[in-house]
Each structure stands twice: as structure tokens, then as C-alpha cells.
Design a protein around this motif. Sequence first.
Motif, PDB file in Angstrom:
ATOM      1  N   LEU A 295      -9.142  -0.575 -20.442  1.00 40.26           N
ATOM      2  CA  LEU A 295      -8.292  -1.619 -19.853  1.00 40.26           C
ATOM      3  C   LEU A 295      -8.674  -1.879 -18.396  1.00 40.26           C
ATOM      4  CD1 LEU A 295      -4.651  -0.782 -21.062  1.00 40.26           C
ATOM      5  CD2 LEU A 295      -6.455  -2.042 -22.242  1.00 40.26           C
ATOM      6  N   THR A 296      -8.474  -3.112 -17.963  1.00 40.27           N
ATOM      7  CA  THR A 296      -8.557  -3.439 -16.534  1.00 40.27           C
ATOM      8  C   THR A 296      -7.201  -3.089 -15.903  1.00 40.27           C
ATOM      9  OG1 THR A 296      -7.677  -5.646 -16.884  1.00 40.27           O
ATOM     10  CG2 THR A 296     -10.090  -5.388 -17.017  1.00 40.27           C
ATOM     11  N   HIS A 297      -7.135  -3.102 -14.562  1.00 42.20           N
ATOM     12  CA  HIS A 297      -5.838  -2.870 -13.913  1.00 42.20           C
ATOM     13  C   HIS A 297      -4.814  -3.918 -14.381  1.00 42.20           C
ATOM     14  CE1 HIS A 297      -7.767   0.107 -11.608  1.00 42.20           C
ATOM     15  NE2 HIS A 297      -8.025  -0.563 -10.501  1.00 42.20           N
ATOM     16  N   ALA A 298      -5.267  -5.183 -14.478  1.00 38.53           N
ATOM     17  CA  ALA A 298      -4.336  -6.256 -14.877  1.00 38.53           C
ATOM     18  C   ALA A 298      -3.823  -6.018 -16.300  1.00 38.53           C
ATOM     19  CB  ALA A 298      -5.025  -7.611 -14.768  1.00 38.53           C
ATOM     20  N   GLU A 299      -4.717  -5.582 -17.199  1.00 37.66           N
ATOM     21  CA  GLU A 299      -4.281  -5.304 -18.589  1.00 37.66           C
ATOM     22  C   GLU A 299      -3.349  -4.095 -18.639  1.00 37.66           C
ATOM     23  OE1 GLU A 299      -8.116  -7.003 -21.142  1.00 37.66           O
ATOM     24  OE2 GLU A 299      -8.203  -4.971 -20.301  1.00 37.66           O
TER      25      GLU A 299
ATOM     26  N   GLN B  86       0.534   5.185  -3.763  1.00 37.75           N
ATOM     27  CA  GLN B  86       0.443   3.751  -3.453  1.00 37.75           C
ATOM     28  C   GLN B  86      -0.390   3.087  -4.548  1.00 37.75           C
ATOM     29  OE1 GLN B  86       1.972   2.427  -0.782  1.00 37.75           O
ATOM     30  NE2 GLN B  86       2.681   4.484  -0.220  1.00 37.75           N
ATOM     31  N   GLY B  87       0.018   1.895  -4.981  1.00 37.07           N
ATOM     32  CA  GLY B  87      -0.717   1.193  -6.027  1.00 37.07           C
ATOM     33  C   GLY B  87      -2.050   0.641  -5.534  1.00 37.07           C
ATOM     34  N   THR B  88      -2.838   0.099  -6.467  1.00 31.05           N
ATOM     35  CA  THR B  88      -4.113  -0.508  -6.088  1.00 31.05           C
ATOM     36  C   THR B  88      -3.839  -1.855  -5.398  1.00 31.05           C
ATOM     37  OG1 THR B  88      -4.297  -1.729  -8.153  1.00 31.05           O
ATOM     38  CG2 THR B  88      -5.263   0.476  -8.116  1.00 31.05           C
ATOM     39  N   PRO B  89      -4.775  -2.335  -4.564  1.00 27.44           N
ATOM     40  CA  PRO B  89      -4.550  -3.636  -3.910  1.00 27.44           C
ATOM     41  C   PRO B  89      -4.342  -4.756  -4.942  1.00 27.44           C
ATOM     42  CG  PRO B  89      -6.497  -2.527  -3.010  1.00 27.44           C
ATOM     43  CD  PRO B  89      -6.032  -1.705  -4.170  1.00 27.44           C
ATOM     44  N   GLU B  90      -5.050  -4.705  -6.082  1.00 20.49           N
ATOM     45  CA  GLU B  90      -4.924  -5.787  -7.086  1.00 20.49           C
ATOM     46  C   GLU B  90      -3.602  -5.717  -7.841  1.00 20.49           C
ATOM     47  OE1 GLU B  90      -7.326  -3.401  -6.734  1.00 20.49           O
ATOM     48  OE2 GLU B  90      -8.800  -3.743  -8.317  1.00 20.49           O
ATOM     49  N   GLU B  91      -3.154  -4.511  -8.165  1.00 20.30           N
ATOM     50  CA  GLU B  91      -1.940  -4.326  -8.975  1.00 20.30           C
ATOM     51  C   GLU B  91      -1.127  -3.227  -8.314  1.00 20.30           C
ATOM     52  OE1 GLU B  91      -0.742  -5.964 -11.482  1.00 20.30           O
ATOM     53  OE2 GLU B  91      -2.472  -7.171 -12.044  1.00 20.30           O
ATOM     54  N   ARG B  92      -0.041  -3.617  -7.619  1.00 18.78           N
ATOM     55  CA  ARG B  92       0.707  -2.644  -6.813  1.00 18.78           C
ATOM     56  C   ARG B  92       1.396  -1.565  -7.655  1.00 18.78           C
ATOM     57  NH1 ARG B  92       4.685  -5.318  -4.676  1.00 18.78           N
ATOM     58  NH2 ARG B  92       5.429  -3.440  -3.632  1.00 18.78           N
ATOM     59  N   ASP B  93       1.603  -1.854  -8.936  1.00 19.36           N
ATOM     60  CA  ASP B  93       2.288  -0.870  -9.787  1.00 19.36           C
ATOM     61  C   ASP B  93       1.327  -0.011 -10.599  1.00 19.36           C
ATOM     62  OD1 ASP B  93       5.131  -1.432  -9.241  1.00 19.36           O
ATOM     63  OD2 ASP B  93       4.504  -3.431  -9.824  1.00 19.36           O
TER      64      ASP B  93
END
Length: 299
Positions: A68-72, A90-97
Amino acid sequence: MWQVRVAPCGDFDNHPFQSNHFGVEPLAAAMGAEITGVRLTELSDEGIESLKHALWKHKMVYLVDQNLTHAEHAAFSRRLGPFAIDAYTQGTPEERDVHPIIKEADEVTPSLFGGGWHTDSPFLEEPPSITTLRQIEGPPYGGDTTWTNTALAFKHLSPTFQAMLRPLKVWMSARNNFATQEFLRGAAISFGDVTKQEQGLKGSVHPFVRKHPVTGEEALYICDTYAAGIDGMTTHEAKPLIDFLVQHTTQHAFTCRLRWKPGMFCMWDNAATMHLGPNDYDGFRREMYRTTIAGGVPR
Ligand code: SIN
């Protein structure tokens, strides 16, 4: 005369959950199962419901080759429920959760995130219900995550002991973990957020035996890292009881162990498990990402 300790038997029931949406291959006698024949990104709403029920039964489920990607990862997690507060990371810059858990090959640490037996953030009033974790990169050996089934452990206590535990409340706090981290590192540490730190140290009082919010199954709410006392008891009364229940719950018979491969995805039920990720792969990089799903007040 005392009875010698014998391996627990009876009440083991990890037969595969039946679903029209995927296959299920149990991992161990106590808990855990591989979900087969499906991509998480392609599950229908009914498939997601079925997956949740497989999780309530097996306590931890995993899938290989999901990549999976972070978005998926975030999108799939949202289908399980709203995100929980992550107490530490702390979440990733692309997906805070979507929260990274990364140990570099040259990093040597006396204590690793998640390296002791624990259930996730039980010091919160509303601890997360489900945690999901996926691997991008891992060591060739080592870094296995292990879980234990705290519902099965509760079933294997005598009715007298069960009845004694049911009315008790356990105090979950990050204070002993904090003090241990400071001792091991020889320096003050912080959650990185004053409010989270105060909440973590103050902690919360929860039922020692909790009922699963969906199935009603009883499970010990026990935690080697965060159980810091029992409401109304002195430390000298509470500590031996907590130590016994940690020892009872973490015995081999109630556990399962996952050997990770890059691309794998797994999820576990924090209402009925403890887990740990061991600090045993110095010299190798391990890159994981996790999300936590909101849970209510344990009852
Ligand atoms: C965790 O405790 O959430 C992390 C477990 C692991 O890294 O295997």
C-alpha cells in the motif's frame, strides 16, 4: 504440596472465520490469521464488515503482498473508523495519520518504540480500538512482532480468580515507561506535546476485565508497560497481582508471532491483545507505518 505449572489446554479455538469475501488461514492455536485472496484496496463495504469480524475472532489478521501507499493505508484505515489520537509519534508529511516507525541500520538504542509488552495507549480515556501496521523494508531475520490473546488468558484463570478480578480497576499511566526511558538514555525525554505528556502521565483508570465493545467477550486489560497500579490498592498489593497477570498472559501458549515481509499489512484488536516489537535486528533497517483507529471508553 503445590501443583506444578502445566501448559494451558482447552478453550483454544482459532478455527478459521468463514467469509464470502476472502480466505482465512489461522497462524497459531491461540490467535492470528492470514487473510488470503483479496487486495485491501478492492474490498467492498460488506467485505470490510466481514474483515472486522475476522479480526474480532482472530485478534490479529495480516495480508501479504499488499504494497500500500501512504494514501491507500490512510484510506483503508478510514473505512475501519475515525483515526485515534496517536499518543507518541508524528505522521508523515503526506498523510498526518500514517505514522512512521523506522529504525535505521546504524541506530543502536537501549529501548525501541513498542519494544515491551503493551496494548496501545491504554493511559488515554479512550484508547485506540484497532492498530494497523505495514512493512516497507525489514531485516532478513528478527523484528518479528508477537501478540498475546488476553481473552484466552482470562479464560484460563480459575473462576475464583476471575470473580476476584472482575470488580477491579487498573490504573494505566506512562509514568513507569517514561522513568525507564530516562534511566536508559540518561536524559530527560518528552512526548513532544505538553498536553499529551500530562495526559500520559496522569493516565486513566479502566476495568481490569473489559468486555469487547462488539462481541461482549471478556478480556484482561493488562499491560506490562503501562499498568501502574490498581484502584484502591497499595503498590505492594497491586504490583504482585499485575506481575502475575503479565506473566500469565504472556506465556507462550497464548501468543502468535509474525515474521514480516516487505509489502505485508496487519491489524490487531487492542481490546483483546498485548503485543511487542523486539529490539533484535541491529545492523538492519526496518521501515514500518501504522495507523490507530478510535475506540470508546473501555467497559
Ligand atoms: C507497535 O508497538 O505498534 C510496533 C510493533 C512493531 O514495530 O512490530
